[in-house]
Design a protein around this motif. Structure first.
Motif, short mmCIF file in Angstrom:
data_model
loop_
_atom_site.label_atom_id
_atom_site.label_comp_id
_atom_site.label_asym_id
_atom_site.label_seq_id
_atom_site.Cartn_x
_atom_site.Cartn_y
_atom_site.Cartn_z
N TYR A 1 1.09 4.01 -2.90
CA TYR A 1 0.70 5.37 -2.49
C TYR A 1 1.80 6.36 -2.89
O TYR A 1 1.53 7.40 -3.48
CB TYR A 1 0.47 5.41 -0.98
CG TYR A 1 0.06 6.75 -0.41
CD1 TYR A 1 -1.27 7.01 -0.11
CD2 TYR A 1 1.01 7.75 -0.16
CE1 TYR A 1 -1.65 8.24 0.42
CE2 TYR A 1 0.63 8.98 0.36
CZ TYR A 1 -0.69 9.21 0.66
OH TYR A 1 -1.06 10.43 1.19
N GLN B 1 -7.16 -2.15 1.70
CA GLN B 1 -6.81 -3.48 2.20
C GLN B 1 -8.05 -4.38 2.17
O GLN B 1 -9.10 -4.00 2.69
CB GLN B 1 -6.28 -3.37 3.63
CG GLN B 1 -5.88 -4.71 4.24
CD GLN B 1 -5.21 -4.57 5.59
OE1 GLN B 1 -5.28 -3.52 6.24
NE2 GLN B 1 -4.57 -5.65 6.02
N PHE C 1 1.31 4.00 8.65
CA PHE C 1 1.39 4.71 7.36
C PHE C 1 1.93 6.12 7.49
O PHE C 1 1.85 6.91 6.55
CB PHE C 1 0.00 4.72 6.69
CG PHE C 1 -0.47 3.32 6.34
CD1 PHE C 1 -0.02 2.72 5.17
CD2 PHE C 1 -1.32 2.61 7.17
CE1 PHE C 1 -0.42 1.43 4.84
CE2 PHE C 1 -1.73 1.33 6.84
CZ PHE C 1 -1.28 0.74 5.67
N VAL D 1 -4.74 8.19 5.37
CA VAL D 1 -5.24 6.84 5.59
C VAL D 1 -6.54 6.88 6.39
O VAL D 1 -6.70 7.71 7.29
CB VAL D 1 -4.15 5.96 6.27
CG1 VAL D 1 -3.68 6.55 7.57
CG2 VAL D 1 -4.64 4.53 6.47
N LEU E 1 0.84 -1.20 0.00
CA LEU E 1 0.00 0.00 0.00
C LEU E 1 0.88 1.25 0.00
O LEU E 1 0.62 2.21 -0.74
CB LEU E 1 -0.95 -0.01 1.22
CG LEU E 1 -2.08 -1.04 1.18
CD1 LEU E 1 -2.82 -1.08 2.53
CD2 LEU E 1 -3.08 -0.76 0.06
N LEU F 1 -6.50 3.05 -2.44
CA LEU F 1 -5.75 1.81 -2.21
C LEU F 1 -6.33 1.17 -0.95
O LEU F 1 -6.21 1.72 0.14
CB LEU F 1 -4.27 2.13 -2.01
CG LEU F 1 -3.59 2.75 -3.24
CD1 LEU F 1 -2.27 3.40 -2.85
CD2 LEU F 1 -3.38 1.70 -4.32
N ILE G 1 -5.39 5.78 1.35
CA ILE G 1 -5.31 4.38 1.78
C ILE G 1 -6.49 4.07 2.70
O ILE G 1 -6.83 4.88 3.56
CB ILE G 1 -3.97 4.13 2.52
CG1 ILE G 1 -2.79 4.28 1.55
CG2 ILE G 1 -3.96 2.74 3.18
CD1 ILE G 1 -1.42 4.28 2.23
#
Ligand code: AMP
Ligand code: MG
Length: 338
Positions: free
Chosen positions: A257, A312, A275, A280, A253, A310, A265
């Motif tokens: 990014y 998860q 991050f 995020v 990620l 992006l 994210i």
């Protein structure tokens, strides 16, 4: 048209039931997502749902009932259907059963089967009870937008198009109901939801999953569920889903990014601190928690004006199947395994 949005108290529920009896369209909360309802047996009323949503006429609607006895005269209730209703109604499970002539073709998009469900939400149940009608209700978003999980989402999409939205707060489940086809010899899940294929097999003995649940339709392949062929759940930005072990997913990620401009994210809550200063947002820490917030996050990401999301993902099994089915479609099947 002026669109009222009222807290779903007794008076508002009575008002909504009266609008249903007059053939009007009203949005209401269910435990899955908000629904855009009208009398399922009134052709003109059902056409008004399609118009408000800008929904293609070949995508059939789910008919909501207050209890299983209300299915009488609408469809052929099989033995398996009875067992499944006893186990999972009221709840996020929709069954496809052979329809009778009482259900107009416009409701089922000309199909011989009708989709039926009894929702597990006090407001939806009170409303179904008060109007005494079977209510056709797809998700209350404009076609192609993420399904609405709050009254505000409904208002964003339906303002000026319908007379009334009942506000019952945020939906608990957050993704649409499981759709299980009971017209064949073995139950088959066409759309995964909170009631899993394993849950259905536990009661019905067996359950299969349509192959198109986790992959795009092939050229010339007919969609078992017409909704699957339409663009769905799409945020404005491009989206990529990354799946795998936590450490590998975090690295991937970050790599993507940093290589992109204007990315965001979406990651599991426990990883957010990894991050740094990147943009995020939390996506829950279990598949159920992700299901609960996914559509809300996708709408929020539209508002940030980002150009790449992006996210998860989860393993597409058990409760992860429903949320990955929605994430896969939002990402146009751009799923990366690391
Ligand atoms: P929504 O109401 O927006 O949750 O969408 C309803 C979903 O159920 C869509 O994906 C439809 O394609 C599916 N569906 C409803 N009725 C039928 C049916 N008779 N046969 C197959 N799929 C159906
Ligand atoms: Mg929908």
């Amino acid at each position: 048209m002026n669109t009222l949005c009222l807290p779903a108290d007794e008076a508002a529920v009575r008002q909504a039931a009266e609008l249903f009896r007059q053939g009007q369209v009203v949005a209401f909360p269910t435990e899955t997502v908000y629904g855009l309802g009208a009398n399922a047996l009134d052709e003109q009323a059902v056409r008004a749902i399609f118009a408000a949503k800008e929904r293609p006429a070949d995508n059939p609607l789910i008919v909501h009932v207050a209890h299983s006895e209300q299915l009488e005269g609408l469809c052929e209730v099989t033995g398996t259907a009875r067992k499944l209703m006893a186990a999972y109604w009221p709840g996020p499970m929709t069954m496809l059963l052979r329809k009778t002539n009482a259900v107009p073709d416009v409701t089922t998009a000309g199909l011989p089967s009708v989709a039926v469900r009894c929702p597990r939400h006090p407001v939806a149940l009170a409303l179904l009870d008060a109007c005494g009608l079977p209510i056709a209700a797809p998700s209350a978003n404009r076609s192609g937008r993420p399904s609405p999980t709050t009254a505000r989402h409904v208002y964003e999409d339906m303002q000026g198009r319908i007379p009334l939205i009942l506000d019952g707060g945020a939906c608990q489940v957050g993704v649409e109901s499981t759709v299980v086809d009971l017209t064949g010899p073995i139950p088959c899940v066409l759309r995964p939801g909170a009631v899993t294929p394993e849950d259905i097999a536990a009661v019905a003995g067996q359950c299969t999953v349509a192959p198109s649940v986790m992959r795009p339709l092939k050229e010339g392949e007919t969609a078992p569920s017409p909704g699957m062929k339409h663009r769905h759940y799409a945020p404005k930005a491009k989206m990529t889903v990354v799946v795998g072990g936590d450490d590998a997913v975090v690295s991937e990620l970050i790599r993507r990014y940093d290589a992109a401009e204007n990315a965001v994210i979406l990651a599991h809550d426990s990883l957010l601190s990894r991050f740094g200063s990147r943009r995020v947002y939390p996506l829950g820490d279990t598949p159920l928690a992700t299901a609960h917030c996914l559509f809300q996050r996708l709408r929020e990401m539209d508002e940030t004006g980002c150009s790449l999301i992006l996210a998860q993902g989860w393993e597409a099994v058990g409760e992860g199947l429903a949320v990955m089915n929605r994430m896969a479609r939002a990402a146009a099947f751009d799923i990366v395994q690391v």
